[in-house]
Design a protein around this motif. Structure first.
Motif, PDB file in Angstrom:
ATOM      1  N   ALA A  88     -22.479  10.019   6.097  1.00 48.69           N
ATOM      2  CA  ALA A  88     -22.199  11.385   6.556  1.00 48.69           C
ATOM      3  C   ALA A  88     -23.464  12.146   6.948  1.00 48.69           C
ATOM      4  O   ALA A  88     -23.512  12.798   8.003  1.00 48.69           O
ATOM      5  N   PHE A  89     -24.505  12.090   6.135  1.00 49.85           N
ATOM      6  CA  PHE A  89     -25.707  12.864   6.428  1.00 49.85           C
ATOM      7  C   PHE A  89     -26.347  12.410   7.735  1.00 49.85           C
ATOM      8  O   PHE A  89     -26.802  13.236   8.538  1.00 49.85           O
ATOM      9  N   ARG A  90     -26.408  11.123   7.966  1.00 43.77           N
ATOM     10  CA  ARG A  90     -27.006  10.601   9.207  1.00 43.77           C
ATOM     11  C   ARG A  90     -26.196  11.033  10.418  1.00 43.77           C
ATOM     12  O   ARG A  90     -26.756  11.438  11.448  1.00 43.77           O
ATOM     13  N   ILE A  91     -24.864  10.958  10.309  1.00 42.31           N
ATOM     14  CA  ILE A  91     -24.008  11.304  11.439  1.00 42.31           C
ATOM     15  C   ILE A  91     -24.122  12.797  11.758  1.00 42.31           C
ATOM     16  O   ILE A  91     -24.245  13.184  12.924  1.00 42.31           O
ATOM     17  N   ILE A  92     -24.072  13.635  10.738  1.00 38.41           N
ATOM     18  CA  ILE A  92     -24.138  15.078  10.958  1.00 38.41           C
ATOM     19  C   ILE A  92     -25.495  15.481  11.533  1.00 38.41           C
ATOM     20  O   ILE A  92     -25.588  16.313  12.441  1.00 38.41           O
ATOM     21  N   ASP A  93     -26.568  14.879  11.042  1.00 43.43           N
ATOM     22  CA  ASP A  93     -27.907  15.215  11.528  1.00 43.43           C
ATOM     23  C   ASP A  93     -28.145  14.720  12.952  1.00 43.43           C
ATOM     24  O   ASP A  93     -29.030  15.225  13.651  1.00 43.43           O
ATOM     25  N   ALA A  94     -27.364  13.720  13.377  1.00 41.59           N
ATOM     26  CA  ALA A  94     -27.579  13.144  14.708  1.00 41.59           C
ATOM     27  C   ALA A  94     -27.255  14.127  15.828  1.00 41.59           C
ATOM     28  O   ALA A  94     -27.838  14.078  16.903  1.00 41.59           O
ATOM     29  N   GLY A  95     -26.285  15.025  15.571  1.00 39.49           N
ATOM     30  CA  GLY A  95     -25.897  15.991  16.592  1.00 39.49           C
ATOM     31  C   GLY A  95     -24.929  15.396  17.604  1.00 39.49           C
ATOM     32  O   GLY A  95     -24.661  14.186  17.611  1.00 39.49           O
ATOM     33  N   PRO A  96     -24.395  16.220  18.497  1.00 36.03           N
ATOM     34  CA  PRO A  96     -23.379  15.768  19.452  1.00 36.03           C
ATOM     35  C   PRO A  96     -23.863  14.688  20.407  1.00 36.03           C
ATOM     36  O   PRO A  96     -23.085  13.810  20.801  1.00 36.03           O
ATOM     37  N   GLU A  97     -25.138  14.727  20.788  1.00 34.61           N
ATOM     38  CA  GLU A  97     -25.631  13.794  21.800  1.00 34.61           C
ATOM     39  C   GLU A  97     -25.643  12.355  21.295  1.00 34.61           C
ATOM     40  O   GLU A  97     -25.325  11.422  22.022  1.00 34.61           O
ATOM     41  N   ASP A  98     -26.026  12.152  20.050  1.00 35.21           N
ATOM     42  CA  ASP A  98     -26.180  10.796  19.504  1.00 35.21           C
ATOM     43  C   ASP A  98     -25.029  10.373  18.609  1.00 35.21           C
ATOM     44  O   ASP A  98     -25.033   9.246  18.096  1.00 35.21           O
ATOM     45  N   CYS A  99     -24.056  11.244  18.386  1.00 34.95           N
ATOM     46  CA  CYS A  99     -22.990  10.949  17.422  1.00 34.95           C
ATOM     47  C   CYS A  99     -22.174   9.734  17.834  1.00 34.95           C
ATOM     48  O   CYS A  99     -21.947   8.832  17.030  1.00 34.95           O
ATOM     49  N   ASN A 100     -21.701   9.691  19.074  1.00 36.23           N
ATOM     50  CA  ASN A 100     -20.850   8.581  19.514  1.00 36.23           C
ATOM     51  C   ASN A 100     -21.564   7.247  19.381  1.00 36.23           C
ATOM     52  O   ASN A 100     -20.986   6.255  18.914  1.00 36.23           O
ATOM     53  N   ARG A 101     -22.826   7.205  19.809  1.00 31.50           N
ATOM     54  CA  ARG A 101     -23.583   5.958  19.713  1.00 31.50           C
ATOM     55  C   ARG A 101     -23.752   5.534  18.261  1.00 31.50           C
ATOM     56  O   ARG A 101     -23.559   4.356  17.926  1.00 31.50           O
ATOM     57  N   MET A 102     -24.100   6.483  17.398  1.00 34.57           N
ATOM     58  CA  MET A 102     -24.328   6.148  15.995  1.00 34.57           C
ATOM     59  C   MET A 102     -23.050   5.652  15.329  1.00 34.57           C
ATOM     60  O   MET A 102     -23.073   4.667  14.573  1.00 34.57           O
ATOM     61  N   VAL A 103     -21.918   6.321  15.602  1.00 30.00           N
ATOM     62  CA  VAL A 103     -20.650   5.898  15.009  1.00 30.00           C
ATOM     63  C   VAL A 103     -20.273   4.495  15.490  1.00 30.00           C
ATOM     64  O   VAL A 103     -19.819   3.656  14.704  1.00 30.00           O
ATOM     65  N   SER A 104     -20.476   4.221  16.774  1.00 29.42           N
ATOM     66  CA  SER A 104     -20.179   2.880  17.302  1.00 29.42           C
ATOM     67  C   SER A 104     -21.011   1.825  16.592  1.00 29.42           C
ATOM     68  O   SER A 104     -20.508   0.745  16.237  1.00 29.42           O
ATOM     69  N   GLU A 105     -22.292   2.125  16.365  1.00 25.13           N
ATOM     70  CA  GLU A 105     -23.155   1.168  15.668  1.00 25.13           C
ATOM     71  C   GLU A 105     -22.706   0.971  14.224  1.00 25.13           C
ATOM     72  O   GLU A 105     -22.702  -0.155  13.714  1.00 25.13           O
ATOM     73  N   ILE A 106     -22.338   2.063  13.552  1.00 22.92           N
ATOM     74  CA  ILE A 106     -21.904   1.968  12.155  1.00 22.92           C
ATOM     75  C   ILE A 106     -20.617   1.155  12.037  1.00 22.92           C
ATOM     76  O   ILE A 106     -20.498   0.281  11.167  1.00 22.92           O
ATOM     77  N   VAL A 107     -19.648   1.416  12.913  1.00 25.05           N
ATOM     78  CA  VAL A 107     -18.374   0.686  12.873  1.00 25.05           C
ATOM     79  C   VAL A 107     -18.592  -0.792  13.163  1.00 25.05           C
ATOM     80  O   VAL A 107     -18.037  -1.662  12.481  1.00 25.05           O
ATOM     81  N   GLU A 108     -19.429  -1.096  14.162  1.00 27.19           N
ATOM     82  CA  GLU A 108     -19.667  -2.502  14.508  1.00 27.19           C
ATOM     83  C   GLU A 108     -20.428  -3.207  13.397  1.00 27.19           C
ATOM     84  O   GLU A 108     -20.118  -4.354  13.047  1.00 27.19           O
ATOM     85  N   ARG A 109     -21.425  -2.546  12.820  1.00 26.47           N
ATOM     86  CA  ARG A 109     -22.184  -3.156  11.725  1.00 26.47           C
ATOM     87  C   ARG A 109     -21.288  -3.428  10.522  1.00 26.47           C
ATOM     88  O   ARG A 109     -21.396  -4.477   9.869  1.00 26.47           O
TER      89      ARG A 109
END
Length: 509
Positions: free
Chosen positions: A278-299
């Motif tokens: 949660a902390f990483r996703i929230i800190d990422a902001g709108p621009e990087d959120c989709n990419r980060m979530v995709s990486e987390i789900v795939e990992r």
């Protein structure tokens, strides 16, 4: 070149709707809104720290990192002129838990511009009232024989408690249906005596939202109340409170009830995976959120695959026999209480159905070598399971949801029942699994129990089934029995219809 007759420019209303749809479907907006609402849920939980926090599936799961239990109350059962009391979703474990802990806190949310979803404003109050009435009737019937450790209180509250915004005309209409629902509940095979042992005070709902004023220095102790509180917490603010949040780096839009309808926005992210990151996703902001979530789900997907959760090597241990308990809901421990979920399932979420030698589970819960069974019926269409057992001890029936194929389950039930009969005649312990352990596996076990077991819960190979006609009510009683053990069961209406169609067609042969 062809030209469209439609205007080149959208109307102001259509443009506004498109902008709002884009904003409310934003992954970051949804997750940030959930994160902000979780603070409110934590504050309410802190007011009564001894009460268990329960998530109403599935929306409620998003609003705190850890829950003590889950429940399943549908808003459709509380919609106006569609009020219902479901014997397929009895949530008896919640009543037992509330009685043992002195109450509970249920978390849910809604996007529909209301302070509370209909599941909280009407479905749960109806559930409380029906259970209170049934316990009261039981105590009246047994007043000549005093319940052990229980003083008969004829002031036991059986009133229907609804929030103040529900009109009196609607309340009167619901009250007119209560006798029917009470009769259905008392007739479906529930052990009301065990409920009476657990609940020393009647259930009563209380409502708390972000608009509720609470004086922190005057929070009452729930032990002082003359009822068992079912505190209903609506996690989100109302549509009127929608606001644009601005930070130094970016802005985001608050979405009420963001956890609802996760398939439309979550992109494969699940609540437990969100809270781990949660902390990483929230800190990422709108621009990087989709990419980060995709990486987390795939990992996470790769990690689970490497651990064998989707392609598990199953090791079969020596058979261990369950204590002989009769089929039905009268599974009571030495203290006189119904066994709770920790008694009815092993540590990996495999739920044994009484003494039937049948268990249900999610396919992801059976990869652990400590899970002990002799044969497996795999109903998952997507997961291939490599098993270290003989071919006659494993059967894969790739059954899909009724939304994808209305007859997929129906076509497979004959094979499932024949496989179960072959194994149970040899005294084997059988595991039935599907993708989530909540729907298809439950319906398959329902067909097996109805076809191969008599009313007393004894395996007879189908002799009693040949001599009687199965009604929807009889099937529902068997389902109530299963749900008492598999407390996460959520069979869909479409799959239950296929089971009933199969049972009636078998009678004709």
């Amino acid at each position: 070149m062809e030209f469209s007759d439609e205007p080149l420019h959208l109307s102001i209303n259509k443009a506004a709707r498109k902008i709002k749809k884009r904003e409310t479907s934003s992954l970051y907006n949804a997750l940030r809104s959930i994160y902000e609402d979780s603070t409110f849920v934590a504050e309410i939980g802190g007011l009564w720290p001894d009460l268990p926090v329960v998530a109403n599936l599935r929306c409620g799961l998003w609003y705190t990192p850890r829950f003590d239990a889950t429940c399943y109350f549908k808003s459709t059962d509380g919609h106006q002129n569609n009020w219902s009391f479901s014997t397929a979703r009895l949530n008896l474990h919640l009543a037992i838990l509330s009685g043992q802990r002195g109450g509970c806190i249920i978390v849910d949310s809604t996007r529909k511009g209301k302070r509370f979803p209909d599941s909280m404003s009407k479905t749960i109050p109806i559930w409380c009232c029906v259970l209170n009435w049934s316990i009261y009737n039981h105590l009246q019937r047994t007043c000549g024989v005093q319940e052990e450790g229980y003083s008969i209180n004829f002031d036991w509250d059986t009133s229907l408690h609804l929030p103040s915004w529900v009109p009196q005309t609607e309340k009167a209409a619901i009250e007119s249906l209560l006798p029917k629902w009470i009769n259905e509940f008392e007739s479906c095979g529930v052990d009301i005596s065990s409920l009476a042992h657990a609940l020393k005070k009647p259930l009563r709902p209380l409502w708390i939202s972000q608009s509720t004023l609470i004086w922190l220095n005057e929070v009452p102790s729930y032990q002082s109340w003359d009822f068992t509180p079912v505190i209903l917490v609506s996690a989100s603010g109302q549509d009127g409170l929608v606001k644009q949040m601005v930070q130094a780096e970016f802005s985001w839009r608050y979405i009420p009830g963001a956890g609802d309808d996760e398939e439309s926005w979550a992109r494969g992210l699940m609540p437990d995976l969100f809270w781990k990151n949660a902390f990483r996703i929230i800190d990422a902001g709108p621009e990087d959120c989709n990419r980060m979530v995709s990486e987390i789900v795939e990992r996470d997907r790769v990690y689970r695959t490497q651990r064998g959760e989707y392609v598990p090597q199953v090791k079969v241990g020596a058979a261990k026999y369950l204590p002989s308990e009769e089929l039905g809901l009268q599974v009571i421990d030495s203290s006189g209480y119904l066994k709770n979920e920790t008694n009815l399932a092993d540590s990996k979420g495999v739920f044994w159905i009484g003494s039937t030698c049948i268990a249900v589970a999610s396919i992801m819960d059976v990869c652990d070598e400590s899970v002990d069974f002799d044969c497996m019926l795999n109903c998952d269409a997507s997961a291939r399971v490599s098993v270290s057992m003989s071919t006659d001890a494993y059967l894969n029936l790739p059954i899909v949801s009724s939304k994808m194929d209305r007859f997929s389950l129906y076509r497979s039930l004959t094979s499932a029942v024949n496989f179960a009969k072959f194994q149970l005649l040899r005294g084997k312990r059988m595991l039935i699994c599907c993708q989530n352990g909540e729907d298809i596996s439950i319906c398959v076990s329902l067909a097996i129990l109805t076809c191969l077991f008599d009313e007393s819960g004894n395996f007879d190979g189908g002799e009693s089934f040949k001599r009687k006609s199965v009604t929807k009510w009889e099937m529902r009683k068997r389902l109530v029995f299963i749900c008492n053990f598999a407390i996460k069961a959520r069979p869909s209406r479409g799959n239950l219809k296929q089971v009933f169609a199969f049972l009636t067609s078998e009678e004709e042969h």
